[in-house]
Scaffold this motif. Structure first.
Motif, PDB file in Angstrom:
ATOM      1  N   LEU A 248       0.861  -1.180   0.000  1.00 28.20           N
ATOM      2  CA  LEU A 248       0.000   0.000   0.000  1.00 28.20           C
ATOM      3  C   LEU A 248       0.895   1.226   0.000  1.00 28.20           C
ATOM      4  CD1 LEU A 248      -2.656  -1.101   2.642  1.00 28.20           C
ATOM      5  CD2 LEU A 248      -2.955  -0.933   0.165  1.00 28.20           C
ATOM      6  N   VAL A 249       0.720   2.102  -0.976  1.00 29.16           N
ATOM      7  CA  VAL A 249       1.628   3.219  -1.174  1.00 29.16           C
ATOM      8  C   VAL A 249       0.925   4.542  -0.875  1.00 29.16           C
ATOM      9  CG1 VAL A 249       3.156   4.391  -2.806  1.00 29.16           C
ATOM     10  CG2 VAL A 249       2.834   1.905  -2.956  1.00 29.16           C
ATOM     11  N   GLY A 250       1.459   5.268   0.092  1.00 26.32           N
ATOM     12  CA  GLY A 250       1.013   6.625   0.378  1.00 26.32           C
ATOM     13  C   GLY A 250       2.000   7.594  -0.227  1.00 26.32           C
ATOM     14  N   PHE A 251       1.519   8.514  -1.023  1.00 34.66           N
ATOM     15  CA  PHE A 251       2.423   9.436  -1.708  1.00 34.66           C
ATOM     16  C   PHE A 251       3.164  10.336  -0.723  1.00 34.66           C
ATOM     17  CE2 PHE A 251       3.356  13.457  -3.931  1.00 34.66           C
ATOM     18  CZ  PHE A 251       4.196  12.960  -4.917  1.00 34.66           C
ATOM     19  N   ASP A 252       2.452  10.806   0.299  1.00 34.17           N
ATOM     20  CA  ASP A 252       3.075  11.711   1.263  1.00 34.17           C
ATOM     21  C   ASP A 252       3.054  11.094   2.660  1.00 34.17           C
ATOM     22  OD1 ASP A 252       0.419  11.970   2.077  1.00 34.17           O
ATOM     23  OD2 ASP A 252       0.209  14.002   1.292  1.00 34.17           O
ATOM     24  N   GLY A 253       3.657  11.782   3.610  1.00 30.86           N
ATOM     25  CA  GLY A 253       3.747  11.278   4.981  1.00 30.86           C
ATOM     26  C   GLY A 253       2.403  10.983   5.614  1.00 30.86           C
ATOM     27  N   PRO A 254       1.458  11.921   5.597  1.00 35.34           N
ATOM     28  CA  PRO A 254       0.157  11.645   6.206  1.00 35.34           C
ATOM     29  C   PRO A 254      -0.581  10.485   5.529  1.00 35.34           C
ATOM     30  CG  PRO A 254       0.462  14.013   5.946  1.00 35.34           C
ATOM     31  CD  PRO A 254       1.595  13.346   5.232  1.00 35.34           C
ATOM     32  N   GLY A 255      -0.522  10.415   4.206  1.00 41.53           N
ATOM     33  CA  GLY A 255      -1.174   9.311   3.491  1.00 41.53           C
ATOM     34  C   GLY A 255      -0.580   7.967   3.860  1.00 41.53           C
ATOM     35  N   HIS A 256       0.739   7.927   3.944  1.00 41.50           N
ATOM     36  CA  HIS A 256       1.413   6.694   4.330  1.00 41.50           C
ATOM     37  C   HIS A 256       1.069   6.312   5.766  1.00 41.50           C
ATOM     38  CE1 HIS A 256       4.991   4.519   6.000  1.00 41.50           C
ATOM     39  NE2 HIS A 256       4.541   3.682   5.093  1.00 41.50           N
ATOM     40  N   ALA A 257       1.056   7.286   6.654  1.00 42.51           N
ATOM     41  CA  ALA A 257       0.750   7.007   8.062  1.00 42.51           C
ATOM     42  C   ALA A 257      -0.649   6.418   8.221  1.00 42.51           C
ATOM     43  CB  ALA A 257       0.888   8.284   8.897  1.00 42.51           C
ATOM     44  N   THR A 258      -1.602   6.921   7.469  1.00 49.49           N
ATOM     45  CA  THR A 258      -2.973   6.400   7.532  1.00 49.49           C
ATOM     46  C   THR A 258      -3.015   4.944   7.084  1.00 49.49           C
ATOM     47  OG1 THR A 258      -3.893   8.599   7.161  1.00 49.49           O
ATOM     48  CG2 THR A 258      -5.327   6.739   6.665  1.00 49.49           C
ATOM     49  N   LEU A 259      -2.333   4.629   5.996  1.00 55.42           N
ATOM     50  CA  LEU A 259      -2.297   3.244   5.505  1.00 55.42           C
ATOM     51  C   LEU A 259      -1.578   2.335   6.501  1.00 55.42           C
ATOM     52  CD1 LEU A 259      -1.477   4.007   1.772  1.00 55.42           C
ATOM     53  CD2 LEU A 259      -3.658   3.152   2.667  1.00 55.42           C
ATOM     54  N   ARG A 260      -0.448   2.803   7.022  1.00 55.02           N
ATOM     55  CA  ARG A 260       0.322   2.001   7.983  1.00 55.02           C
ATOM     56  C   ARG A 260      -0.511   1.710   9.229  1.00 55.02           C
ATOM     57  NH1 ARG A 260       4.581   5.238   9.101  1.00 55.02           N
ATOM     58  NH2 ARG A 260       3.599   5.866  11.031  1.00 55.02           N
ATOM     59  N   GLN A 261      -1.245   2.710   9.713  1.00 55.07           N
ATOM     60  CA  GLN A 261      -2.083   2.521  10.897  1.00 55.07           C
ATOM     61  C   GLN A 261      -3.169   1.471  10.645  1.00 55.07           C
ATOM     62  OE1 GLN A 261      -3.924   6.078  12.382  1.00 55.07           O
ATOM     63  NE2 GLN A 261      -5.085   4.990  13.932  1.00 55.07           N
ATOM     64  N   ALA A 262      -3.782   1.500   9.462  1.00 53.86           N
ATOM     65  CA  ALA A 262      -4.825   0.509   9.141  1.00 53.86           C
ATOM     66  C   ALA A 262      -4.243  -0.904   9.099  1.00 53.86           C
ATOM     67  CB  ALA A 262      -5.481   0.857   7.808  1.00 53.86           C
ATOM     68  N   VAL A 263      -3.046  -1.054   8.561  1.00 56.21           N
ATOM     69  CA  VAL A 263      -2.396  -2.374   8.527  1.00 56.21           C
ATOM     70  C   VAL A 263      -2.088  -2.830   9.944  1.00 56.21           C
ATOM     71  CG1 VAL A 263      -0.311  -3.632   7.817  1.00 56.21           C
ATOM     72  CG2 VAL A 263      -1.496  -2.121   6.196  1.00 56.21           C
ATOM     73  N   GLU A 264      -1.542  -1.949  10.775  1.00 54.59           N
ATOM     74  CA  GLU A 264      -1.209  -2.310  12.165  1.00 54.59           C
ATOM     75  C   GLU A 264      -2.459  -2.688  12.952  1.00 54.59           C
ATOM     76  OE1 GLU A 264       1.003   1.067  13.559  1.00 54.59           O
ATOM     77  OE2 GLU A 264       2.797   0.511  12.384  1.00 54.59           O
ATOM     78  N   GLU A 265      -3.555  -1.954  12.768  1.00 56.96           N
ATOM     79  CA  GLU A 265      -4.808  -2.292  13.456  1.00 56.96           C
ATOM     80  C   GLU A 265      -5.323  -3.662  13.031  1.00 56.96           C
ATOM     81  OE1 GLU A 265      -7.562   0.880  12.655  1.00 56.96           O
ATOM     82  OE2 GLU A 265      -6.466   2.303  13.925  1.00 56.96           O
ATOM     83  N   ALA A 266      -5.202  -3.992  11.767  1.00 56.34           N
ATOM     84  CA  ALA A 266      -5.690  -5.274  11.264  1.00 56.34           C
ATOM     85  C   ALA A 266      -4.866  -6.440  11.803  1.00 56.34           C
ATOM     86  CB  ALA A 266      -5.663  -5.286   9.735  1.00 56.34           C
ATOM     87  N   ARG A 267      -3.613  -6.194  12.132  1.00 56.95           N
ATOM     88  CA  ARG A 267      -2.738  -7.255  12.639  1.00 56.95           C
ATOM     89  C   ARG A 267      -2.964  -7.537  14.110  1.00 56.95           C
ATOM     90  NH1 ARG A 267       2.482  -5.287   9.267  1.00 56.95           N
ATOM     91  NH2 ARG A 267       2.098  -6.545   7.429  1.00 56.95           N
ATOM     92  N   ARG A 268      -3.681  -6.655  14.813  1.00 58.06           N
ATOM     93  CA  ARG A 268      -3.903  -6.841  16.255  1.00 58.06           C
ATOM     94  C   ARG A 268      -4.931  -7.898  16.532  1.00 58.06           C
ATOM     95  NH1 ARG A 268      -4.318  -0.621  17.252  1.00 58.06           N
ATOM     96  NH2 ARG A 268      -2.166  -0.089  16.846  1.00 58.06           N
TER      97      ARG A 268
END
Length: 166
Positions: A146-166
């Motif tokens: 999942l590719v976020g072009f900028d920092g905030p976009g990437h952070a949102t995607l990363r957070q969703a992946v981390e939440e799904a792994r919990r």
């Protein structure tokens, strides 16, 4: 199935396919769609013209042309209308159809942008959760970035992946 996130320009990734957040015409536009068309060169538009468009919630596949990716999967997400017009299901459909095309073409590694979150106005956190859930349900043997072009976009995607792994 592996899922990861990355910040940067999706057009530079050497993967089997990148997913384009396309409009229904498939003829290019703004944001990631325009960037992919510019990076792929004029033959991408030429091939897209032969496809006759794509309904919202579905996807089509073309060659990658001048991109490092072999293919482009054009996924058409919904325009946000407040959440009561089936947007969640249509967005999930765009991801699901993209993954089905990847499986049908034996692709091992694909990269997605955050579909519908730019000019289409889909709330980024909601879209990221839908993306991750759909990918986890349908990616099978595919490695997904999942590719976020900028920092905030990437952070949102990363957070969703981390939440799904919990």
């Amino acid at each position: 199935m592996r899922i990861s996130t990355r910040q940067g320009d999706i057009t530079r990734l050497a993967v089997d396919a990148i997913v384009n957040a396309a409009n229904r015409t498939l003829l290019g536009g703004g944001g990631v769609d325009g960037a992919i068309h510019r990076a792929a060169g004029p033959l991408l538009l030429e091939e897209c013209r032969t496809l006759g468009g794509c309904p919202t919630g579905e996807a089509r596949i073309t060659g990658g042309y001048d991109l490092p990716a072999r293919y482009v999967i054009h996924a058409v997400g919904p325009v946000w209308q407040g959440g009561m017009a089936g947007e969640d299901a249509l967005l999930a459909g765009a991801y699901r159809h993209s993954l089905l095309l990847a499986q049908a073409h034996d692709l091992a590694r694909i990269a997605f942008p955050a579909i519908s979150t730019g000019i289409y106005g889909f709330p980024a956190e909601r879209a990221a959760r839908i993306a991750v859930a759909t990918i986890l349900d349908h990616a099978a043997d595919i490695e997904v970035i999942l590719v976020g072009f900028d920092g905030p976009g990437h952070a949102t995607l990363r957070q969703a992946v981390e939440e799904a792994r919990r």
